[in-house]
Write an enzyme that holds these catalytic residues in place. Structure first.
Site, short mmCIF file in Angstrom:
data_model
loop_
_atom_site.label_atom_id
_atom_site.label_comp_id
_atom_site.label_asym_id
_atom_site.label_seq_id
_atom_site.Cartn_x
_atom_site.Cartn_y
_atom_site.Cartn_z
N ASP A 186 5.46 51.30 45.35
CA ASP A 186 6.37 51.13 46.49
C ASP A 186 5.60 50.99 47.78
OD1 ASP A 186 9.05 51.33 45.36
OD2 ASP A 186 8.46 53.35 44.76
N GLY B 77 13.48 53.37 50.96
CA GLY B 77 12.70 54.09 51.97
C GLY B 77 12.23 55.46 51.54
N MET C 206 18.57 47.81 44.06
CA MET C 206 18.41 49.15 44.63
C MET C 206 19.66 49.97 44.33
SD MET C 206 15.39 49.37 46.08
CE MET C 206 15.72 51.08 46.47
N SER D 274 7.39 55.46 39.20
CA SER D 274 7.01 55.10 40.56
C SER D 274 6.00 56.11 41.07
CB SER D 274 8.22 55.09 41.47
OG SER D 274 7.79 55.08 42.83
N HIS E 220 6.68 46.58 44.66
CA HIS E 220 7.97 46.49 45.37
C HIS E 220 7.67 46.53 46.86
CE1 HIS E 220 12.09 48.66 46.20
NE2 HIS E 220 12.04 47.44 46.73
N MET F 28 8.70 46.73 50.42
CA MET F 28 9.77 47.08 51.39
C MET F 28 9.17 46.88 52.78
SD MET F 28 11.26 50.37 49.37
CE MET F 28 9.74 50.51 48.41
N ASP G 232 16.50 50.82 40.68
CA ASP G 232 15.49 51.57 41.44
C ASP G 232 16.17 52.55 42.39
OD1 ASP G 232 13.31 52.49 42.78
OD2 ASP G 232 12.65 50.55 43.53
N MET H 9 5.76 50.38 51.79
CA MET H 9 6.67 50.52 52.95
C MET H 9 5.87 50.37 54.24
SD MET H 9 8.81 53.84 51.70
CE MET H 9 9.38 54.02 49.99
N HIS I 55 5.16 51.25 38.80
CA HIS I 55 5.86 50.74 39.98
C HIS I 55 5.18 51.24 41.25
CE1 HIS I 55 9.59 49.21 41.89
NE2 HIS I 55 9.53 50.27 42.69
C1 DX5 Z 1 12.75 53.89 47.12
C2 DX5 Z 1 11.75 53.28 46.19
C3 DX5 Z 1 11.82 53.82 44.83
C4 DX5 Z 1 11.50 55.30 44.74
C5 DX5 Z 1 12.42 55.86 43.72
O1 DX5 Z 1 12.78 53.23 48.32
O2 DX5 Z 1 11.93 51.87 46.09
O3 DX5 Z 1 11.03 53.09 43.91
O4 DX5 Z 1 10.18 55.56 44.37
O5 DX5 Z 1 12.30 57.23 43.75
P1 DX5 Z 1 13.29 58.16 42.93
O6 DX5 Z 1 13.15 57.81 41.49
O7 DX5 Z 1 12.80 59.52 43.26
O8 DX5 Z 1 14.68 57.89 43.43
ZN ZN Z 2 10.77 50.82 44.40
#
Ligand code: DX5
Ligand code: ZN
Length: 226
Positions: A41, A151, A146, A14, A75, A77, A181, A43, A39
């Site tokens: 992310d 977040g 998840m 990620s 992904h 969010m 994840d 937000m 990946h």
């Molecule tokens: C969290 C994200 C994850 C995040 C995971 O909301 O969806 O993809 O990047 O990070 P780690 O691997 O550090 O938990």
């Molecule tokens: Zn993610």
């Protein structure tokens, strides 16, 4: 042209945990170590408190990742994900995961992802039952479980999450990628693999140290991934 995500076991670094000032170089490091699923992310400051990155970053990485035979796994969010699907598809996403909790129109949102030419992922928060996949199974190409609350990177894996992965595997059968994840590292990946996960998102466990390539290989070995 988007492509179907692999169904064998893969680590998906990620970029949330990467050094954004050197994003291309960081992606190159993990791809040289063997990573092919990257990946992303997204937000929005509403569905989850932080604001991260958007389709411009997907577009910035598309040639580098695709030319190396990789996939961009987005992904979302964000609230109203159905409104953003076209932008991310045009930017080069191969798969787009949308949260069941983010819209009252989750079947529509998943169908919109498919209509845009991408694989449709159903993302589920820790408090959402695996059974949520059943009513939309006809439009689900992958599930994202998840294993922390969404977040933030760097959180601890929620113990027992592997039971939900196992239930998702029962409901979806073989052949559908299941992503875990959050808090995935060399200690947590193995149990998730045994439960039926195939894609292992790894942010801080890969990019958090000073050698992402070595860290990638360590998590991959623990998961039994390539
Ligand atoms: C969290 C994200 C994850 C995040 C995971 O909301 O969806 O993809 O990047 O990070 P780690 O691997 O550090 O938990
Ligand atoms: Zn993610």
């Amino acid at each position: 042209m988007s492509r179907e995500l692999p169904t064998d076991l893969r680590i998906a670094p990620s970029i949330l945990a990467s050094d954004f000032a050197r994003l291309g170089a960081q992606v190159e490091e993990v791809m040289e170590a063997g990573a092919r699923v990257i990946h992303v992310d997204v937000m929005d400051g509403h569905f989850v408190p932080p604001i991260s990155i958007g389709d411009l970053i997907v577009d910035a990485l598309r040639d580098q990742v695709h030319d190396a035979g990789g996939w961009l796994d987005v992904h979302l969010m964000i609230e109203h994900p159905e409104r953003q699907v076209a932008a991310f598809a045009e930017a080069g996403a191969d798969a787009i995961s949308v949260h069941a909790e983010a819209t009252p129109h989750i079947h529509y949102a998943l169908q919109a992802v498919r209509d845009a030419g991408c694989q449709a992922g159903l993302a589920l928060n820790p408090a959402t039952s695996a059974e949520a996949v059943a009513p939309v199974a006809d439009v689900v190409d992958l599930a994202l479980c998840m294993t922390v609350n969404p977040g933030w990177g760097g959180q601890s894996f929620i113990p027992g999450s592997e039971r939900k992965v196992a239930r998702l595997r029962e409901l979806l059968g073989d052949g559908t990628p299941i992503t875990v994840d959050g808090g995935i590292d060399a200690d947590t990946a193995g149990a998730c693999a045994q439960a039926g996960a195939t894609l292992f998102v790894a942010g801080s466990s890969v990019f958090g140290g000073d050698d992402p390539a070595a860290a990638y290989r360590k998590v991959a070995e623990a998961a039994g991934a390539t």
